[in-house]
Design a protein around this motif. Structure first.
Motif, PDB file in Angstrom:
ATOM      1  N   PHE A  70      37.727  51.618  41.398  1.00  0.00           N
ATOM      2  CA  PHE A  70      38.299  53.170  41.037  1.00  0.00           C
ATOM      3  C   PHE A  70      37.564  54.123  41.924  1.00  0.00           C
ATOM      4  O   PHE A  70      36.258  54.439  41.524  1.00  0.00           O
ATOM      5  CB  PHE A  70      38.240  53.433  39.430  1.00  0.00           C
ATOM      6  N   GLY A  71      38.291  54.266  42.924  1.00  0.00           N
ATOM      7  CA  GLY A  71      37.311  55.191  43.818  1.00  0.00           C
ATOM      8  C   GLY A  71      36.056  54.544  44.462  1.00  0.00           C
ATOM      9  O   GLY A  71      36.448  53.414  45.121  1.00  0.00           O
ATOM     10  N   ASP A  72      35.079  55.201  44.226  1.00  0.00           N
ATOM     11  CA  ASP A  72      33.759  54.445  44.698  1.00  0.00           C
ATOM     12  C   ASP A  72      33.050  53.374  43.720  1.00  0.00           C
ATOM     13  O   ASP A  72      32.234  52.517  44.156  1.00  0.00           O
ATOM     14  CB  ASP A  72      32.558  55.499  44.997  1.00  0.00           C
ATOM     15  N   PHE A  73      33.781  53.468  42.522  1.00  0.00           N
ATOM     16  CA  PHE A  73      33.279  52.749  41.570  1.00  0.00           C
ATOM     17  C   PHE A  73      33.841  51.344  41.687  1.00  0.00           C
ATOM     18  O   PHE A  73      35.220  51.230  41.403  1.00  0.00           O
ATOM     19  CB  PHE A  73      33.335  53.360  40.232  1.00  0.00           C
ATOM     20  N   THR A  74      33.092  50.036  41.516  1.00  0.00           N
ATOM     21  CA  THR A  74      33.468  48.689  41.578  1.00  0.00           C
ATOM     22  C   THR A  74      33.328  48.207  40.211  1.00  0.00           C
ATOM     23  O   THR A  74      32.354  47.926  39.845  1.00  0.00           O
ATOM     24  CB  THR A  74      32.833  48.011  42.573  1.00  0.00           C
ATOM     25  N   ALA A  75      34.621  48.305  39.469  1.00  0.00           N
ATOM     26  CA  ALA A  75      34.443  47.949  38.118  1.00  0.00           C
ATOM     27  C   ALA A  75      34.155  46.241  37.903  1.00  0.00           C
ATOM     28  O   ALA A  75      33.502  45.926  37.156  1.00  0.00           O
ATOM     29  CB  ALA A  75      35.689  48.218  37.474  1.00  0.00           C
ATOM     30  N   VAL A  76      34.931  45.737  38.771  1.00  0.00           N
ATOM     31  CA  VAL A  76      34.990  44.262  38.845  1.00  0.00           C
ATOM     32  C   VAL A  76      34.674  43.892  40.230  1.00  0.00           C
ATOM     33  O   VAL A  76      35.252  44.153  41.209  1.00  0.00           O
ATOM     34  CB  VAL A  76      36.263  43.608  38.208  1.00  0.00           C
ATOM     35  N   ASP A  77      33.722  43.167  40.487  1.00  0.00           N
ATOM     36  CA  ASP A  77      33.267  42.683  41.756  1.00  0.00           C
ATOM     37  C   ASP A  77      33.462  41.286  42.066  1.00  0.00           C
ATOM     38  O   ASP A  77      32.554  40.344  41.860  1.00  0.00           O
ATOM     39  CB  ASP A  77      31.806  43.409  41.940  1.00  0.00           C
ATOM     40  N   ARG A  78      34.470  40.817  42.760  1.00  0.00           N
ATOM     41  CA  ARG A  78      34.785  39.587  43.459  1.00  0.00           C
ATOM     42  C   ARG A  78      34.305  38.552  42.233  1.00  0.00           C
ATOM     43  O   ARG A  78      33.419  37.490  42.595  1.00  0.00           O
ATOM     44  CB  ARG A  78      33.721  39.274  44.691  1.00  0.00           C
ATOM     45  N   ILE A  79      34.951  38.339  41.164  1.00  0.00           N
ATOM     46  CA  ILE A  79      34.770  37.477  40.283  1.00  0.00           C
ATOM     47  C   ILE A  79      35.704  36.203  40.499  1.00  0.00           C
ATOM     48  O   ILE A  79      36.934  36.370  40.885  1.00  0.00           O
ATOM     49  CB  ILE A  79      34.807  37.836  38.934  1.00  0.00           C
ATOM     50  N   SER A  80      35.488  34.686  40.295  1.00  0.00           N
ATOM     51  CA  SER A  80      36.189  34.000  40.317  1.00  0.00           C
ATOM     52  C   SER A  80      35.835  32.803  39.121  1.00  0.00           C
ATOM     53  O   SER A  80      34.564  32.865  38.715  1.00  0.00           O
ATOM     54  CB  SER A  80      35.908  33.073  41.656  1.00  0.00           C
ATOM     55  N   PHE A  81      36.758  32.297  38.489  1.00  0.00           N
ATOM     56  CA  PHE A  81      36.615  31.345  37.714  1.00  0.00           C
ATOM     57  C   PHE A  81      37.915  30.541  37.210  1.00  0.00           C
ATOM     58  O   PHE A  81      39.078  31.007  37.670  1.00  0.00           O
ATOM     59  CB  PHE A  81      36.283  32.137  36.275  1.00  0.00           C
ATOM     60  N   ASP A  82      38.072  29.539  36.423  1.00  0.00           N
ATOM     61  CA  ASP A  82      39.127  28.760  36.034  1.00  0.00           C
ATOM     62  C   ASP A  82      39.076  28.584  34.524  1.00  0.00           C
ATOM     63  O   ASP A  82      37.970  28.423  34.034  1.00  0.00           O
ATOM     64  CB  ASP A  82      39.304  27.426  36.855  1.00  0.00           C
ATOM     65  N   VAL A  83      40.257  28.727  33.861  1.00  0.00           N
ATOM     66  CA  VAL A  83      40.278  28.475  32.515  1.00  0.00           C
ATOM     67  C   VAL A  83      41.226  27.166  32.227  1.00  0.00           C
ATOM     68  O   VAL A  83      42.226  27.463  32.768  1.00  0.00           O
ATOM     69  CB  VAL A  83      40.533  29.412  31.594  1.00  0.00           C
ATOM     70  N   ARG A  84      40.872  26.227  31.523  1.00  0.00           N
ATOM     71  CA  ARG A  84      41.778  24.977  31.436  1.00  0.00           C
ATOM     72  C   ARG A  84      42.579  25.225  30.169  1.00  0.00           C
ATOM     73  O   ARG A  84      41.987  25.992  29.330  1.00  0.00           O
ATOM     74  CB  ARG A  84      40.767  23.942  31.496  1.00  0.00           C
ATOM     75  N   GLU A  85      43.390  24.506  29.935  1.00  0.00           N
ATOM     76  CA  GLU A  85      44.310  24.573  28.836  1.00  0.00           C
ATOM     77  C   GLU A  85      43.796  24.184  27.612  1.00  0.00           C
ATOM     78  O   GLU A  85      43.050  23.338  27.546  1.00  0.00           O
ATOM     79  CB  GLU A  85      45.758  23.468  29.175  1.00  0.00           C
ATOM     80  N   GLY A  86      43.878  24.872  26.498  1.00  0.00           N
ATOM     81  CA  GLY A  86      43.435  24.452  25.318  1.00  0.00           C
ATOM     82  C   GLY A  86      41.673  24.743  24.995  1.00  0.00           C
ATOM     83  O   GLY A  86      41.295  24.705  24.010  1.00  0.00           O
ATOM     84  N   GLU A  87      41.391  25.560  26.209  1.00  0.00           N
ATOM     85  CA  GLU A  87      39.985  26.092  26.120  1.00  0.00           C
ATOM     86  C   GLU A  87      39.676  27.303  25.245  1.00  0.00           C
ATOM     87  O   GLU A  87      40.880  28.084  25.134  1.00  0.00           O
ATOM     88  CB  GLU A  87      39.415  26.322  27.381  1.00  0.00           C
ATOM     89  N   ILE A  88      38.454  27.520  24.603  1.00  0.00           N
ATOM     90  CA  ILE A  88      38.269  28.954  24.082  1.00  0.00           C
ATOM     91  C   ILE A  88      37.349  29.450  25.148  1.00  0.00           C
ATOM     92  O   ILE A  88      36.250  29.009  24.959  1.00  0.00           O
ATOM     93  CB  ILE A  88      37.794  28.890  22.746  1.00  0.00           C
ATOM     94  N   PHE A  89      37.794  30.271  25.886  1.00  0.00           N
ATOM     95  CA  PHE A  89      36.864  30.843  26.871  1.00  0.00           C
ATOM     96  C   PHE A  89      36.350  32.196  26.536  1.00  0.00           C
ATOM     97  O   PHE A  89      37.020  33.092  26.167  1.00  0.00           O
ATOM     98  CB  PHE A  89      37.960  30.996  28.458  1.00  0.00           C
ATOM     99  N   GLY A  90      34.945  32.048  26.175  1.00  0.00           N
ATOM    100  CA  GLY A  90      34.391  33.657  25.864  1.00  0.00           C
ATOM    101  C   GLY A  90      34.076  34.283  27.035  1.00  0.00           C
ATOM    102  O   GLY A  90      33.511  33.855  28.185  1.00  0.00           O
TER     103      GLY A  90
END
Lengths: 245, 366
Positions: free
Chosen positions: A15-35
């Motif tokens: 958002f402008g100069d502010f990087t709220a989310v910075d290059r995140i990577s992940f996978d979530v598998r079926e049936g998981e409870i992902f915290g």
């Protein structure tokens, strides 16, 4: 090998100069409870909003249930459930009217909505409250109802944004039993929370700080990695290093 | 389309469950129609008059008694000279000074002197109209005096006949305008507030994350208010008919078809504004901005034709301007849709524009 339901690569939101989310990577598998954990302002909600098709990423990519979050936001919306802490249901509609509304919105037929509504009301022991305005229900009841409504159309993934904020411990316990039940039925649960005891219930946990993912593993592995006795200690160790709190 | 019915059902239930809205939409129009026609009048009554009678003849007394008998004036008394009369005007007691010169009753040209009228111009409307009334009164008195002395002279020869509003009833001119103001207020504000309340409560987020399309969602926000506004208009027309005796000179169909186009435009504008605002205050403020312009510039109160040229150009961009023309023409003159096709076309254009904007301005993903 279970299917990957959510897959995110280098996802960024500025958002402008502010990087709220910075290059995140992940996978979530079926049936998981992902915290999905992180201090206030760490970027959890922004990341979640991108996955739900509410917000366009600045860069990076991601898919939910096989659909691209950049292009197929509306298709994703058909396949997910969403519930946030702030609200979820219409306060000035009754329990039944809310259920019927969301049944209609997700294209369930009249009979199907009716069947699922009765089953839901029985399961929650809400039969006597079916014509009560949602606004006059206690918060804990509201949240349990909101979760049930968010999964009424049996979505593949359900996103929960701090679903138990401000709810008493007993109701929280019941709420998590509902989450387990849904996960056991094959629904993938993506949940943000500030309660570290809840983090212990998750299949896997990611912890964000300053828009980045600092840790991602099962609760047991994280505790080992950080030499901590509880998830609470793990969280403190990561949060202490964060600049944006 | 099934989804639209689901959403309409939601909107209608929420409307009736609201403690304030149904009462407001019923009581507000009735109050406006019962109270405002009596007070929004440009007729000037009870203009305070002080007379300086320098003639003291039967002729000047006749003029004074005519002033005293008129509804338009209230005769405050006579003053010995102009300066003491001016003091009464400065004190705010009098609005007009009439100075009758010595020799007022004489008709021989060399001895005839003019009556002078001095008016307080602070309240320009009262001053100007009061002067007009006084001129007429003086001229009528003079004509009478002339007629008595020279029986064969052409006296009062001008006959005035007001077509379409024969009694020049100002109320009949204002009633269609009040209906329009009601439609601007209810048709513009209600859908705007309804939408921005969903934003403030956060419930719109739940809609944004669902597969509900922009079109059905926006239509569900608009349609209930189209119906409400047309119902309110019907009530207002009944009040106009049975309380004030104002019937529609033209066809009710012409009124309703223009009203449909107008409420489509106003509600589209309201929803567009709400889509761009995030809070109730912001929406209210922006809507007030439009409403003030609409009320002051659309010919509701003062005629567009008497505005400066540049202002007249601006009025062409205002949907109510066309609606005002249609409503007054159909209501008072009985003009037909065929004669007013340009105005109908303009309203239709605005309806299309604003309703398209309302749908497009709604963003589910930002």
């Amino acid at each position: 090998m279970t299917r990957t339901v959510i897959s995110v690569r280098e996802l960024t939101k500025r958002f402008g100069d502010f990087t709220a989310v910075d290059r995140i990577s992940f996978d979530v598998r079926e049936g998981e409870i992902f915290g999905f954990l992180g201090a206030n302002g760490a970027g959890k909600t922004t990341a979640m909003r991108m996955l739900c098709g509410l917000s366009y990423p600045t860069s990076g990519s991601g898919t939910v249930d096989g659909f691209d979050i950049m292009r197929d936001g509306e298709k994703i919306k058909r396949r997910i459930g969403y519930m946030s802490q702030r609200f979820s249901l219409y306060d000035d509609l009754t329990v039944r009217e809310n259920i019927r509304l969301y049944g209609g919105i997700y294209g369930l037929g009249r009979r199907q909505t009716q069947e699922r509504m009765e089953e839901l009301l029985r399961r929650l022991d809400f039969m006597s409250e079916r014509d009560t305005l949602v606004g006059s229900l206690p918060l804990g009841w509201k949240q349990k109802l909101a979760f049930s409504v968010a999964t009424l159309h049996r979505p593949g993934v359900v996103f929960l944004d701090e679903p138990t904020g401000g709810v008493d411990p007993l109701t929280r316990r019941q709420f998590w039993e509902m989450i387990y039940e849904a996960a056991a039925g094959g629904t993938t649960v993506f949940v943000t929370t500030h309660y570290m005891d809840e983090a212990e219930y998750c299949s896997r946990v990611s912890i964000m700080a300053d828009g980045r993912i600092r840790a991602l593993d099962t609760p047991a592995a994280l505790k080992r990695e950080f030499g901590a006795a509880t998830m609470d200690d793990v969280f403190r160790k990561i949060a202490r290093e964060a600049k944006r709190i | 389309m099934k989804i639209l019915l689901v959403l309409l059902d939601k909107e209608i239930r929420q409307f009736w469950r609201n403690r304030f809205l149904p009462v407001m939409t019923i009581v507000f129009p009735i109050l406006v129609m019962l109270i405002f026609p009596w007070i929004t009048t440009m007729e000037v009554r009870n203009v305070g008059v002080v007379v300086v009678d320098g003639d003291r003849s039967s002729a000047s007394r006749r003029l004074v008694s005519k002033i005293g008998a008129s509804d338009n004036f209230s005769l405050l008394g006579t003053a010995p000279d102009f300066n003491s009369a001016l003091a009464a005007l400065e004190a705010g007691e009098a609005d007009i000074i009439v100075e009758i010169p010595d020799g007022f009753g004489e008709i021989r040209a060399e001895e005839h002197r003019n009556v002078s009228i001095s008016a307080n111009g602070v309240n320009a409307v009262k001053g100007a109209l009061g002067t007009q009334y006084m001129l007429q009164t003086v001229m009528r008195t003079q004509a009478e005096l002339l007629g008595e002395k020279m029986p064969f002279s052409p006296a009062d020869d001008i006959a005035v006949l007001n077509l379409y509003n024969p009694t020049l009833e100002y109320r009949f001119y204002m009633i269609p305008a009040l209906m329009i103001i009601l439609m601007i207020m209810l048709g513009g504000f209600l859908p705007a507030l309804n939408l921005v309340i969903e934003k403030e409560k956060g419930t719109i987020e739940q809609i944004n994350v669902s597969p509900v399309g922009r079109l059905p969602f926006t239509l569900a926000k608009l349609i209930p208010f189209w119906i409400i506004v047309l119902a309110v208009l019907s009530v207002a027309m009944l009040i106009a008919r049975f309380v004030y005796g104002l019937t529609i000179a033209g066809s009710a169909g012409a009124i309703y078809s223009a009203s449909v186009l107008f409420v489509l435009a106003m509600s589209g504008l309201g929803v567009t504004v709400a889509n761009h605002s995030s809070t109730m205050q912001q929406t209210m403020f922006e809507m007030f901005f439009f409403v003030v312009i609409f009320v002051l510039m659309s010919g509701l109160i003062t005629p567009v034709e008497s505005m400066p040229e540049w202002a007249q150009w601006i009025t062409r961009l205002l949907p109510p301007r066309y609606f005002v023309d249609i409503m007054r023409a159909v209501y008072l003159k009985g003009t037909t849709v065929a004669e007013l096709w340009r105005e109908y076309l303009a309203l239709g254009g605005f309806a299309l524009l604003f309703d398209t904007l309302a749908v497009v301005a709604y963003k589910k993903q930002a």
